[in-house]
Design a protein around this motif. Sequence first.
Motif, PDB file in Angstrom:
ATOM      1  N   THR A   1     -19.766  -3.601   9.432  1.00  0.00           N
ATOM      2  CA  THR A   1     -20.539  -2.690   8.592  1.00  0.00           C
ATOM      3  C   THR A   1     -19.655  -2.100   7.504  1.00  0.00           C
ATOM      4  O   THR A   1     -20.082  -1.909   6.360  1.00  0.00           O
ATOM      5  N   ALA A   2     -18.393  -1.787   7.867  1.00  0.00           N
ATOM      6  CA  ALA A   2     -17.443  -1.223   6.905  1.00  0.00           C
ATOM      7  C   ALA A   2     -16.026  -1.561   7.359  1.00  0.00           C
ATOM      8  O   ALA A   2     -15.763  -1.718   8.551  1.00  0.00           O
ATOM      9  N   VAL A   3     -15.117  -1.661   6.382  1.00  0.00           N
ATOM     10  CA  VAL A   3     -13.714  -1.976   6.662  1.00  0.00           C
ATOM     11  C   VAL A   3     -12.833  -1.050   5.822  1.00  0.00           C
ATOM     12  O   VAL A   3     -13.057  -0.884   4.626  1.00  0.00           O
ATOM     13  N   SER A   4     -11.843  -0.446   6.466  1.00  0.00           N
ATOM     14  CA  SER A   4     -10.806   0.271   5.702  1.00  0.00           C
ATOM     15  C   SER A   4      -9.444  -0.212   6.167  1.00  0.00           C
ATOM     16  O   SER A   4      -9.246  -0.516   7.352  1.00  0.00           O
TER      17      SER A   4
ATOM     18  N   ALA B   1     -14.053  -1.710  11.136  1.00  0.00           N
ATOM     19  CA  ALA B   1     -12.608  -1.957  11.213  1.00  0.00           C
ATOM     20  C   ALA B   1     -11.958  -0.812  10.450  1.00  0.00           C
ATOM     21  O   ALA B   1     -12.032  -0.761   9.220  1.00  0.00           O
ATOM     22  N   TRP B   2     -11.356   0.123  11.175  1.00  0.00           N
ATOM     23  CA  TRP B   2     -10.948   1.413  10.598  1.00  0.00           C
ATOM     24  C   TRP B   2      -9.426   1.512  10.490  1.00  0.00           C
ATOM     25  O   TRP B   2      -8.715   1.314  11.474  1.00  0.00           O
ATOM     26  N   ALA B   3      -8.946   1.796   9.278  1.00  0.00           N
ATOM     27  CA  ALA B   3      -7.522   2.058   9.036  1.00  0.00           C
ATOM     28  C   ALA B   3      -6.626   0.948   9.580  1.00  0.00           C
ATOM     29  O   ALA B   3      -5.621   1.200  10.232  1.00  0.00           O
ATOM     30  N   GLN B   4      -7.000  -0.276   9.287  1.00  0.00           N
ATOM     31  CA  GLN B   4      -6.287  -1.419   9.848  1.00  0.00           C
ATOM     32  C   GLN B   4      -5.113  -1.863   8.979  1.00  0.00           C
ATOM     33  O   GLN B   4      -5.122  -1.713   7.756  1.00  0.00           O
ATOM     34  N   GLY B   5      -4.114  -2.416   9.655  1.00  0.00           N
ATOM     35  CA  GLY B   5      -3.062  -3.179   9.007  1.00  0.00           C
ATOM     36  C   GLY B   5      -3.245  -4.612   9.462  1.00  0.00           C
ATOM     37  O   GLY B   5      -2.966  -4.929  10.619  1.00  0.00           O
ATOM     38  N   ILE B   6      -3.765  -5.471   8.600  1.00  0.00           N
ATOM     39  CA  ILE B   6      -4.118  -6.840   8.991  1.00  0.00           C
ATOM     40  C   ILE B   6      -2.917  -7.757   8.804  1.00  0.00           C
ATOM     41  O   ILE B   6      -2.335  -7.822   7.725  1.00  0.00           O
TER      42      ILE B   6
ATOM     43  N   TYR C   1      -1.815  -2.208   0.822  1.00  0.00           N
ATOM     44  CA  TYR C   1      -2.321  -3.148  -0.181  1.00  0.00           C
ATOM     45  C   TYR C   1      -2.138  -4.608   0.236  1.00  0.00           C
ATOM     46  O   TYR C   1      -2.906  -5.476  -0.202  1.00  0.00           O
ATOM     47  N   LYS C   2      -1.155  -4.901   1.069  1.00  0.00           N
ATOM     48  CA  LYS C   2      -0.969  -6.282   1.534  1.00  0.00           C
ATOM     49  C   LYS C   2      -2.170  -6.725   2.376  1.00  0.00           C
ATOM     50  O   LYS C   2      -2.633  -7.860   2.261  1.00  0.00           O
ATOM     51  N   SER C   3      -2.648  -5.821   3.234  1.00  0.00           N
ATOM     52  CA  SER C   3      -3.849  -6.130   4.021  1.00  0.00           C
ATOM     53  C   SER C   3      -5.048  -6.334   3.104  1.00  0.00           C
ATOM     54  O   SER C   3      -5.852  -7.258   3.301  1.00  0.00           O
ATOM     55  N   ALA C   4      -5.156  -5.467   2.093  1.00  0.00           N
ATOM     56  CA  ALA C   4      -6.274  -5.579   1.144  1.00  0.00           C
ATOM     57  C   ALA C   4      -6.222  -6.897   0.374  1.00  0.00           C
ATOM     58  O   ALA C   4      -7.261  -7.512   0.112  1.00  0.00           O
ATOM     59  N   GLU C   5      -5.014  -7.332   0.013  1.00  0.00           N
ATOM     60  CA  GLU C   5      -4.861  -8.599  -0.714  1.00  0.00           C
ATOM     61  C   GLU C   5      -5.330  -9.778   0.133  1.00  0.00           C
ATOM     62  O   GLU C   5      -6.002 -10.692  -0.367  1.00  0.00           O
ATOM     63  N   LEU C   6      -4.981  -9.754   1.424  1.00  0.00           N
ATOM     64  CA  LEU C   6      -5.425 -10.823   2.319  1.00  0.00           C
ATOM     65  C   LEU C   6      -6.944 -10.835   2.425  1.00  0.00           C
ATOM     66  O   LEU C   6      -7.586 -11.888   2.324  1.00  0.00           O
ATOM     67  N   LEU C   7      -7.534  -9.645   2.592  1.00  0.00           N
ATOM     68  CA  LEU C   7      -8.990  -9.568   2.736  1.00  0.00           C
ATOM     69  C   LEU C   7      -9.713  -9.965   1.461  1.00  0.00           C
ATOM     70  O   LEU C   7     -10.800 -10.548   1.512  1.00  0.00           O
ATOM     71  N   SER C   8      -9.106  -9.688   0.301  1.00  0.00           N
ATOM     72  CA  SER C   8      -9.745 -10.058  -0.968  1.00  0.00           C
ATOM     73  C   SER C   8      -9.861 -11.576  -1.099  1.00  0.00           C
ATOM     74  O   SER C   8     -10.810 -12.081  -1.716  1.00  0.00           O
ATOM     75  N   LYS C   9      -8.904 -12.305  -0.509  1.00  0.00           N
ATOM     76  CA  LYS C   9      -8.980 -13.767  -0.510  1.00  0.00           C
ATOM     77  C   LYS C   9     -10.161 -14.256   0.321  1.00  0.00           C
ATOM     78  O   LYS C   9     -10.646 -15.373   0.130  1.00  0.00           O
TER      79      LYS C   9
ATOM     80  N   ILE D   1     -13.684 -10.028   1.007  1.00  0.00           N
ATOM     81  CA  ILE D   1     -13.998  -8.770   1.680  1.00  0.00           C
ATOM     82  C   ILE D   1     -13.298  -7.660   0.890  1.00  0.00           C
ATOM     83  O   ILE D   1     -12.103  -7.758   0.609  1.00  0.00           O
ATOM     84  N   ASN D   2     -14.043  -6.648   0.502  1.00  0.00           N
ATOM     85  CA  ASN D   2     -13.483  -5.558  -0.297  1.00  0.00           C
ATOM     86  C   ASN D   2     -13.409  -4.285   0.544  1.00  0.00           C
ATOM     87  O   ASN D   2     -14.389  -3.537   0.624  1.00  0.00           O
ATOM     88  N   PRO D   3     -12.251  -4.027   1.158  1.00  0.00           N
ATOM     89  CA  PRO D   3     -12.137  -2.864   2.029  1.00  0.00           C
ATOM     90  C   PRO D   3     -11.836  -1.586   1.242  1.00  0.00           C
ATOM     91  O   PRO D   3     -11.370  -1.643   0.100  1.00  0.00           O
ATOM     92  N   LEU D   4     -12.072  -0.462   1.866  1.00  0.00           N
ATOM     93  CA  LEU D   4     -11.538   0.805   1.365  1.00  0.00           C
ATOM     94  C   LEU D   4     -10.040   0.804   1.657  1.00  0.00           C
ATOM     95  O   LEU D   4      -9.625   0.433   2.751  1.00  0.00           O
ATOM     96  N   ILE D   5      -9.229   1.203   0.671  1.00  0.00           N
ATOM     97  CA  ILE D   5      -7.772   1.241   0.840  1.00  0.00           C
ATOM     98  C   ILE D   5      -7.318   2.690   0.788  1.00  0.00           C
ATOM     99  O   ILE D   5      -7.601   3.402  -0.185  1.00  0.00           O
ATOM    100  N   ALA D   6      -6.634   3.129   1.830  1.00  0.00           N
ATOM    101  CA  ALA D   6      -6.142   4.508   1.885  1.00  0.00           C
ATOM    102  C   ALA D   6      -4.898   4.550   2.758  1.00  0.00           C
ATOM    103  O   ALA D   6      -4.699   3.679   3.614  1.00  0.00           O
ATOM    104  N   PRO D   7      -4.042   5.566   2.565  1.00  0.00           N
ATOM    105  CA  PRO D   7      -2.841   5.665   3.397  1.00  0.00           C
ATOM    106  C   PRO D   7      -3.180   5.814   4.877  1.00  0.00           C
ATOM    107  O   PRO D   7      -4.292   6.208   5.250  1.00  0.00           O
TER     108      PRO D   7
END
Length: 346
Positions: free
Chosen positions: A131-134, A106-111, A138-146, A149-155
Amino acid sequence: MRAVISGYYGKGNGGDEALLMSLLQMLPSEIEPIVLSANPRKTHEQYGVKTCPNRSAFPILDTLKNSDIFIWGGGSLMQDVTSLASPIYYAGLMALAQQKGLKTIAWAQGIGPLNNPFTRWLTHQVLLGCTAVSVRDYKSAELLSKWHINPLIAPDPVWALTAKSVSGLADLPAPKVAVNLRSHPLLTSERLKILTQALIDFQKATNTCLLLVPFQSSQDLQIARYIAGKLPGNYKIIQLENPRELKGVFKGVEMTIGMRLHSLIMAASEECKCFALSYDPKVNHLMEEIEIPGWNLDKLPSDPNIISTAWLEYFVNGEPLLKERIQSLTDRAFMHQDILKKLIIN
């Protein structure tokens, strides 16, 4: 290694095409891409890659059978505001690829937003199998952390897309201001009239040449033509299919008034002042991240004078992002390349 790339491609959407070009730019040379597209011939001609029709079951199954990797290629694929069909389709492809034993990215997603319990559950399940998620915010990352799931966060990767100069643009009178509006339920006919009057007043006050930039002709062009028919001064409607040229439009532009996320990212990355008209949380996330002014469309002032005055004040006194900040965002956008490089190591 062969990678199937899935996204909103072949629909003439400049932002999604820019994401595809950014992905192809970052993809290691050892990996051969096969792009699922709504217009396979056009995608092949534009990018020189192998393609597969994105709604044809048997060709997709055959392509997956002969591939090693499956990639969601950036953007807001998993959201159910537009429809339930979209997240079900993309999640279904991801689940199928996982079932067939492909590495899935899941590459460069806005969830999100994911308002339906089923689409939330479905998104959760397929991301757990990746296999990997980016993600790009940060809002997408916050949802995934719940979901643990710990994604890579990048612009957003489009920060890193190389722009290409557009022939003839320098011949247009300065100063130039770019405008991008798209059709959306929040952009009612009344709000469009208000914004058009504000643009008229703004142009009279500044004597600017307005560049009307549709990012997707089917949704933006009619609006651009409507505005053009009302303007008292210089304007040009600019339609471009090459994402690098689309980004290049914003070189030498003083300010951009934009609805679409990637109109604002492209403009900001080319040292252009940005004023946002938000219709979606992803635009609000960008406004917060790079501190650009704007309004949510549902809270747009009803008085055109208030809008044009705000634009004028920002046009005169606003500042673009500092070059150092742009370079930092660009460098960090290349972090999305890291999970692609790991595919050939692992």
